[in-house]
Design an enzyme around this catalytic site. Structure first.
Site, PDB file in Angstrom:
ATOM      1  N   HIS A   1       1.187  -0.976  -0.138  1.00 25.72           N
ATOM      2  CA  HIS A   1       0.047  -0.334  -0.009  1.00 25.72           C
ATOM      3  C   HIS A   1       0.633   1.956  -0.052  1.00 25.72           C
ATOM      4  O   HIS A   1       1.998   0.829   0.904  1.00 25.72           O
ATOM      5  CB  HIS A   1      -1.012  -0.069   1.245  1.00 25.72           C
ATOM      6  CG  HIS A   1      -2.043  -0.707   1.333  1.00 25.72           C
ATOM      7  ND1 HIS A   1      -2.436  -1.347   2.585  1.00 25.72           N
ATOM      8  CD2 HIS A   1      -2.860  -0.799   0.358  1.00 25.72           C
ATOM      9  CE1 HIS A   1      -3.472  -1.774   1.759  1.00 25.72           C
ATOM     10  NE2 HIS A   1      -3.849  -1.759   0.782  1.00 25.72           N
TER      11      HIS A   1
ATOM     12  N   CYS B   1      -1.846   2.472   9.353  1.00 18.47           N
ATOM     13  CA  CYS B   1      -2.698   1.966   8.722  1.00 18.47           C
ATOM     14  C   CYS B   1      -3.876   1.124  10.526  1.00 18.47           C
ATOM     15  O   CYS B   1      -5.032   1.444   9.643  1.00 18.47           O
ATOM     16  CB  CYS B   1      -2.100   0.280   8.711  1.00 18.47           C
ATOM     17  SG  CYS B   1      -1.435   0.016   7.503  1.00 18.47           S
TER      18      CYS B   1
END
Length: 272
Positions: free
Chosen positions: A158, A252
């Site tokens: 990511h 996250c």
């Protein structure tokens, strides 16, 4: 944020996950609370999502979707094990006054994990989890400029694992996560890029939460801390290794409810 009541390594969908190692539930709670309490001490307001059994990665709220004003663009996860999270996130945002929107079928997009504003530009990571076409759809839907950058190291699956905007013209990044073209795109559009070495990058030092001039990141990232101080920021370390086992860290574990574009520099500009 979502408490880690049901967090664990129950499947393997990135290079960090290993079911045989698992995660320590008590340590995970201690570390998650330390992050939450640190953010609260810095003046952030924290809303908590109710955890659900069978959704071990619900704790990683950054992947829920992309918040833009009162619009919530719900993620379309590439992996079915995470796609089960979307109805939970959609329900929460709808109940809290957001307009919930969905991408077309087949357009994979994993929210604020792969879409980060630096200034008015939305930088978009693609290849592993999100598709470049999905980012362009998001850009058109929001009316913003999108610059896709390809992620070429599977460990940094990511964008928020290897890129962290600090100010409209300033960001942390791990150069090895991008191809040559991606590095050129970043260099051309972010005047001050602060490189993070591999030792700190694999500690997910770039997966940080920025609150004003304070940068909250995983522990044992000494070179990153020195670079941040040299750039005028205050680094704050929080031990988050139980979440690193699943491929996540501070960023996250959080999702900005005022929108990824409403970063600290815009708040500072409004007050200046």
């Amino acid at each position: 944020m979502c408490p880690p009541d049901h967090y664990g390594i129950e499947y393997e969908i990135n290079p960090w996950m290993n079911r045989s190692l698992g995660a320590g539930r008590e340590h995970a709670f201690t570390q998650w609370r330390a992050l939450r309490d640190t953010l609260l001490s810095l003046g952030a307001a924290v809303e908590e999502l109710t955890p659900r059994p069978g959704l071990p990665d619900l704790v990683f709220t950054a992947n829920a979707g992309l918040v833009f004003g009162k619009r919530f663009l719900s993620s379309r996860f590439r992996h079915e094990v995470r796609a089960r999270e979307s109805p939970v996130f959609d329900e929460w945002f709808a109940a809290h006054g957001f307009t919930v929107e969905h991408l077309p079928e087949g357009m994979y997009h994993e929210g604020a994990g792969d879409a980060l504003f630096c200034g008015d530009t939305l930088f978009a990571g693609y290849r592993t989890r999100s598709a470049a076409a999905a980012h362009q759809w998001v850009g058109q839907a929001l009316g913003v400029r999108v610059l896709p950058v390809e992620l070429v190291d599977p460990r940094f699956y990511h964008l928020d694992t290897c890129f962290c905007p600090l100010a409209p013209s300033e960001a942390l990044y791990f150069p090895g996560a991008f191809d040559d073209y991606g590095r050129k795109v970043l260099a051309a559009h972010v005047p001050k890029l602060i490189p993070v070495g591999e030792a700190d990058a694999v500690r997910f030092g770039c997966n940080a939460v920025v609150v004003g001039r304070t940068v909250v990141h995983n522990s044992r990232c000494p070179e990153l801390g020195a670079a941040l101080r040299a750039a005028g920021y205050e680094p704050v370390e929080v031990e988050l290794d139980e979440f690193l086992k699943a491929g996540g860290s501070a960023k996250c574990l959080t999702l900005r409810l005022d929108g990824e574009e409403a970063a600290g520099w815009k708040q500072r500009a409004a007050g200046s």
